[in-house]
Design a protein around this motif. Structure first.
Motif, PDB file in Angstrom:
ATOM      1  N   HIS A  27       0.818  -1.211   0.000  1.00  0.00           N
ATOM      2  CA  HIS A  27       0.000   0.000   0.000  1.00  0.00           C
ATOM      3  C   HIS A  27       0.853   1.264   0.000  1.00  0.00           C
ATOM      4  O   HIS A  27       0.358   2.352   0.277  1.00  0.00           O
ATOM      5  N   GLY A  28       2.140   1.113  -0.279  1.00  0.00           N
ATOM      6  CA  GLY A  28       3.033   2.263  -0.348  1.00  0.00           C
ATOM      7  C   GLY A  28       3.639   2.678   0.976  1.00  0.00           C
ATOM      8  O   GLY A  28       4.327   3.688   1.057  1.00  0.00           O
ATOM      9  N   GLY A  29       3.397   1.906   2.022  1.00  0.00           N
ATOM     10  CA  GLY A  29       3.952   2.231   3.332  1.00  0.00           C
ATOM     11  C   GLY A  29       5.170   1.393   3.661  1.00  0.00           C
ATOM     12  O   GLY A  29       5.700   0.676   2.812  1.00  0.00           O
ATOM     13  N   ARG A  30       5.587   1.492   4.908  1.00  0.00           N
ATOM     14  CA  ARG A  30       6.724   0.714   5.398  1.00  0.00           C
ATOM     15  C   ARG A  30       6.205  -0.461   6.202  1.00  0.00           C
ATOM     16  O   ARG A  30       5.235  -0.331   6.937  1.00  0.00           O
ATOM     17  N   VAL A  31       6.857  -1.606   6.051  1.00  0.00           N
ATOM     18  CA  VAL A  31       6.437  -2.830   6.732  1.00  0.00           C
ATOM     19  C   VAL A  31       7.464  -3.190   7.797  1.00  0.00           C
ATOM     20  O   VAL A  31       8.666  -3.138   7.553  1.00  0.00           O
ATOM     21  N   ALA A  32       6.962  -3.566   8.973  1.00  0.00           N
ATOM     22  CA  ALA A  32       7.830  -4.005  10.066  1.00  0.00           C
ATOM     23  C   ALA A  32       7.247  -5.266  10.685  1.00  0.00           C
ATOM     24  O   ALA A  32       6.041  -5.521  10.602  1.00  0.00           O
ATOM     25  N   VAL A  39       3.197  -5.531   9.949  1.00  0.00           N
ATOM     26  CA  VAL A  39       2.322  -4.364   9.917  1.00  0.00           C
ATOM     27  C   VAL A  39       2.898  -3.363   8.923  1.00  0.00           C
ATOM     28  O   VAL A  39       4.093  -3.111   8.900  1.00  0.00           O
ATOM     29  N   GLU A  40       2.018  -2.829   8.088  1.00  0.00           N
ATOM     30  CA  GLU A  40       2.411  -1.804   7.119  1.00  0.00           C
ATOM     31  C   GLU A  40       1.816  -0.481   7.574  1.00  0.00           C
ATOM     32  O   GLU A  40       0.597  -0.358   7.730  1.00  0.00           O
ATOM     33  N   LEU A  41       2.660   0.499   7.806  1.00  0.00           N
ATOM     34  CA  LEU A  41       2.249   1.816   8.271  1.00  0.00           C
ATOM     35  C   LEU A  41       2.173   2.768   7.090  1.00  0.00           C
ATOM     36  O   LEU A  41       3.164   2.973   6.381  1.00  0.00           O
ATOM     37  N   VAL A  42       0.970   3.355   6.877  1.00  0.00           N
ATOM     38  CA  VAL A  42       0.759   4.321   5.807  1.00  0.00           C
ATOM     39  C   VAL A  42       0.185   5.582   6.444  1.00  0.00           C
ATOM     40  O   VAL A  42      -0.862   5.524   7.092  1.00  0.00           O
ATOM     41  N   THR A  43       0.881   6.715   6.272  1.00  0.00           N
ATOM     42  CA  THR A  43       0.394   7.983   6.806  1.00  0.00           C
ATOM     43  C   THR A  43       0.234   8.991   5.682  1.00  0.00           C
ATOM     44  O   THR A  43       1.021   9.019   4.735  1.00  0.00           O
ATOM     45  N   GLU A  46      -3.175  13.732   8.476  1.00  0.00           N
ATOM     46  CA  GLU A  46      -3.441  13.247   9.829  1.00  0.00           C
ATOM     47  C   GLU A  46      -3.862  11.777   9.857  1.00  0.00           C
ATOM     48  O   GLU A  46      -3.981  11.184  10.917  1.00  0.00           O
ATOM     49  N   SER A  47      -4.111  11.192   8.690  1.00  0.00           N
ATOM     50  CA  SER A  47      -4.602   9.811   8.612  1.00  0.00           C
ATOM     51  C   SER A  47      -3.486   8.795   8.859  1.00  0.00           C
ATOM     52  O   SER A  47      -2.382   8.935   8.345  1.00  0.00           O
ATOM     53  N   VAL A  48      -3.815   7.786   9.642  1.00  0.00           N
ATOM     54  CA  VAL A  48      -2.904   6.675   9.910  1.00  0.00           C
ATOM     55  C   VAL A  48      -3.635   5.395   9.542  1.00  0.00           C
ATOM     56  O   VAL A  48      -4.728   5.126  10.058  1.00  0.00           O
ATOM     57  N   ASP A  49      -3.070   4.621   8.638  1.00  0.00           N
ATOM     58  CA  ASP A  49      -3.609   3.312   8.277  1.00  0.00           C
ATOM     59  C   ASP A  49      -2.542   2.269   8.547  1.00  0.00           C
ATOM     60  O   ASP A  49      -1.376   2.461   8.217  1.00  0.00           O
ATOM     61  N   VAL A  50      -2.953   1.172   9.156  1.00  0.00           N
ATOM     62  CA  VAL A  50      -2.055   0.054   9.439  1.00  0.00           C
ATOM     63  C   VAL A  50      -2.693  -1.198   8.845  1.00  0.00           C
ATOM     64  O   VAL A  50      -3.843  -1.531   9.162  1.00  0.00           O
ATOM     65  N   TYR A  51      -1.948  -1.856   7.970  1.00  0.00           N
ATOM     66  CA  TYR A  51      -2.407  -3.080   7.326  1.00  0.00           C
ATOM     67  C   TYR A  51      -1.702  -4.259   7.982  1.00  0.00           C
ATOM     68  O   TYR A  51      -0.484  -4.252   8.127  1.00  0.00           O
ATOM     69  N   VAL A  52      -2.478  -5.276   8.353  1.00  0.00           N
ATOM     70  CA  VAL A  52      -1.936  -6.438   9.064  1.00  0.00           C
ATOM     71  C   VAL A  52      -1.881  -7.630   8.116  1.00  0.00           C
ATOM     72  O   VAL A  52      -2.849  -7.922   7.406  1.00  0.00           O
TER      73      VAL A  52
END
Length: 121
Positions: A27-32, A39-43, A46-52
């Motif tokens: 989703h274009g975020g960083r995965v850890a 978890v992929e963090l996409v900001t 002000e929106s924060v989305d976390v994909y599991v």
């Protein structure tokens, strides 16, 4: 002298391995890594989305998960509560814009009560 070189090489390898746990996501975020999950963090603003996802990068339904993103904003930690949304996404809103790649951590509590966290540098 040889011991100093070995220590230096071991330190560099350790740093490289730690950095390698954070990669680019679907989703274009960083995965850890976060326990048994990724978890992929996409900001954005002000929106924060976390994909599991699981260890094989297969989406894990977000229903039943709770979470908190603790992200650095202006040098201070900002806690963003995360609630399940559609599919494998948890979402929340920060009080201020976060930038594209804030430092911090995501803490999750799964439907079974187990907790895990992923760190983003």
């Amino acid at each position: 002298m040889m011991l100093q070189r070995l220590t230096l090489v071991a330190g560099l390898l350790g740093a490289t391995a730690a950095y390698a746990h954070e990669t680019a996501g679907a989703h274009g975020g960083r995965v850890a890594d976060a326990g048994d999950f990724h978890v992929e963090l996409v900001t954005k603003g002000e929106s924060v989305d976390v994909y599991v996802s699981d260890g094989r990068q297969k989406p894990v339904p977000a229903a039943g998960f709770k979470g908190t993103a603790i992200l650095v904003v202006g040098g201070k930690p900002a806690r963003v509560p995360l609630e399940p949304a559609d599919g494998n996404r948890l979402t929340g809103k920060a009080a201020a814009a976060l930038g594209a790649s804030p430092k911090g951590a995501v803490q999750l509590t799964g439907p079974d009560g187990a907790t895990a966290s992923g760190k983003f540098n």
